[in-house]
Scaffold this active site. Sequence first.
Site, short mmCIF file in Angstrom:
data_model
loop_
_atom_site.label_atom_id
_atom_site.label_comp_id
_atom_site.label_asym_id
_atom_site.label_seq_id
_atom_site.Cartn_x
_atom_site.Cartn_y
_atom_site.Cartn_z
N ASP A 45 -4.98 -2.42 -11.22
CA ASP A 45 -5.47 -2.64 -9.75
C ASP A 45 -6.96 -2.76 -9.67
OD1 ASP A 45 -6.59 -2.29 -7.04
OD2 ASP A 45 -4.36 -1.72 -6.49
N HIS B 86 -0.85 -1.83 -2.28
CA HIS B 86 -1.48 -2.15 -3.66
C HIS B 86 0.07 -2.27 -4.34
CE1 HIS B 86 -5.59 -1.77 -2.93
NE2 HIS B 86 -5.15 -1.25 -1.96
C1 UDX Z 1 -3.86 -2.41 2.81
C2 UDX Z 1 -4.72 -3.34 3.46
O1 UDX Z 1 -4.60 -3.59 4.71
C3 UDX Z 1 -4.46 -4.63 2.63
O2 UDX Z 1 -5.10 -5.68 3.26
C4 UDX Z 1 -4.86 -4.57 1.32
O3 UDX Z 1 -4.93 -5.65 0.37
C5 UDX Z 1 -3.89 -3.49 0.62
O4 UDX Z 1 -3.86 -2.24 1.42
P1 UDX Z 1 -1.61 -2.18 4.12
O5 UDX Z 1 -2.58 -1.91 5.41
O6 UDX Z 1 -0.58 -1.09 4.26
O7 UDX Z 1 -2.29 -2.41 3.07
O8 UDX Z 1 -0.92 -3.43 4.92
P2 UDX Z 1 -0.22 -4.95 4.22
O9 UDX Z 1 -1.23 -5.21 3.04
O10 UDX Z 1 0.22 -5.78 5.04
O11 UDX Z 1 0.79 -4.05 3.12
C6 UDX Z 1 1.90 -3.45 3.91
C7 UDX Z 1 3.14 -3.59 2.95
O12 UDX Z 1 4.13 -2.67 3.60
C8 UDX Z 1 3.77 -5.07 3.35
O13 UDX Z 1 4.23 -5.33 1.98
C9 UDX Z 1 4.98 -4.84 4.08
O14 UDX Z 1 6.05 -5.72 3.63
C10 UDX Z 1 5.37 -3.40 3.85
N1 UDX Z 1 6.03 -2.80 5.14
C11 UDX Z 1 5.20 -2.67 6.21
C12 UDX Z 1 7.48 -2.39 5.07
O15 UDX Z 1 8.04 -2.56 4.02
N2 UDX Z 1 7.91 -1.87 6.02
C13 UDX Z 1 7.30 -1.66 7.24
O16 UDX Z 1 7.97 -1.22 8.03
C14 UDX Z 1 5.94 -2.01 7.30
#
Ligand code: UDX
Length: 455
Positions: free
Chosen positions: A112, A23
Amino acid sequence: MADNQEIVSKTHVLVVSFPAQGHINPLIQFAKRLAFKGLKVTLLVFITNELHQIPSSSIRVETISFTPQTDNSNCIHGSFFKNLQDSVSANLPEFIAKQTKDGSPVSCIVYDSAMSWVLDIARELGVAGASFFTQSIAVCAIYYHLNEGKLKIPVEQPSVSLPGLPELDTYELPSFVYNTKDYPQVLSVLYSQFSNFREVDWIFFNTFNILEEEAMNWMRSLREIKAIGPTIPSVYIGKQLEDDKDYGCNLLKSNNDCIGWLNSKETGSVVFVSFGSAAALGEEQMTELAWGLKRSNTYFLWVVRETEEKKLPSNFVEETSEKGLVVQWCLQLEVLAHKAVGCFITHCGWNSTLEGLSLGVPMIAMPQWTDQSTNAKFIADVWKVGVRAKVDEKGLVSKEEVELCIKEIIVGEKGNEIRKNSDKWKKLAEEAVDTGGSSDKSIDEFVKELVNKSS
Ligand code: UDX
């Protein structure tokens, strides 16, 4: 014009983020885009633990700590939501009053959508409000229908047909729809995103017009919404802010060694594996994935968060050290943008989905829960930028399936088709955020409307 610029630069937007990486990232990036348009912008994060910040020259980032009354800081528990609401209600009015005292009154709070009650605070203070949805329009449309009673839980039919969406098998709906017992509070928060849907001054979605055209047209029949995404730092797409390399606020520390490792690999030869900030694979699934990566005999870079490391097979890292690198966290965008990366095994979080698509990296979808199964459907069947790994009768993606999917993308015939589609979507994402693109125009419109409203 000069006068107008002065008015814009004095218009102060406060962006309030929900405290989770998935988020914070889109909201901080949106904040930077608003600042690029000349607005004064502050990002406020209510936080439970440390935030590793890269200072930004364009926006101010402020944090307010709060302690959730749960045995951990996991944000899926009902008490977490309540503690967050209590903390925001107690601190936000004072924070806003201080901005006025300091000569920078807040004109609009962008919050949000998971914190819909912020609008009540904004209204009491006489400030405009904008709700920012961090998930896809398709997924939000499903929650909208559930909230309106147009789709009933439990979903009894094998598939559902909803306006603006492709036919969805039950397992392609968000997990909370068929797994309601685990997180009932989360479902009620997701419904509450629509509690003031018609009253709020603006609604933003982190998507772009052409990506979700049909779902968007349907939602626009309910009220005006603005698609402003993908919210990806513009050094990677759009190029408006030259030095904007990272989102800028990380809950976990990155291991940057992986870029040096990637530099030594050939173009398109590495599989990048990441399950975002919250998904936790079972130990059996971790084992299957691990041996599937080994069987593929492909180079791989795998993000295994510290809390997940114990689930790796005990000899895995040593046995695969010539082919693989396991890190606890990385700058995912820098990795995805690296030419050595040819495939992304993803849990299909909405940010990861947009990042893979916008940087043109073919994906292997391994959705875990929440909105991810719906995103996987779009990756594989609508945009055709990846494949969905099949789950066996035990509910696992087997090592054979992992190997098959990797080979399909890296060397298979299907991989060529997927790469073509990935290139197409990369260009379309770039066009949307570039100057004059649909998302860029939506932000311009908002700035104009806000300035008119505030003056
Ligand atoms: C969650 C939900 O899965 C997502 O669909 C919702 O909209 C927001 O909350 P998350 O599970 O963490 O988020 O996945 P994602 O939405 O893909 O966000 C992860 C973020 O962390 C991405 O922006 C990614 O670039 C970042 N990340 C991940 C890093 O910077 N480094 C890493 O090693 C792994």
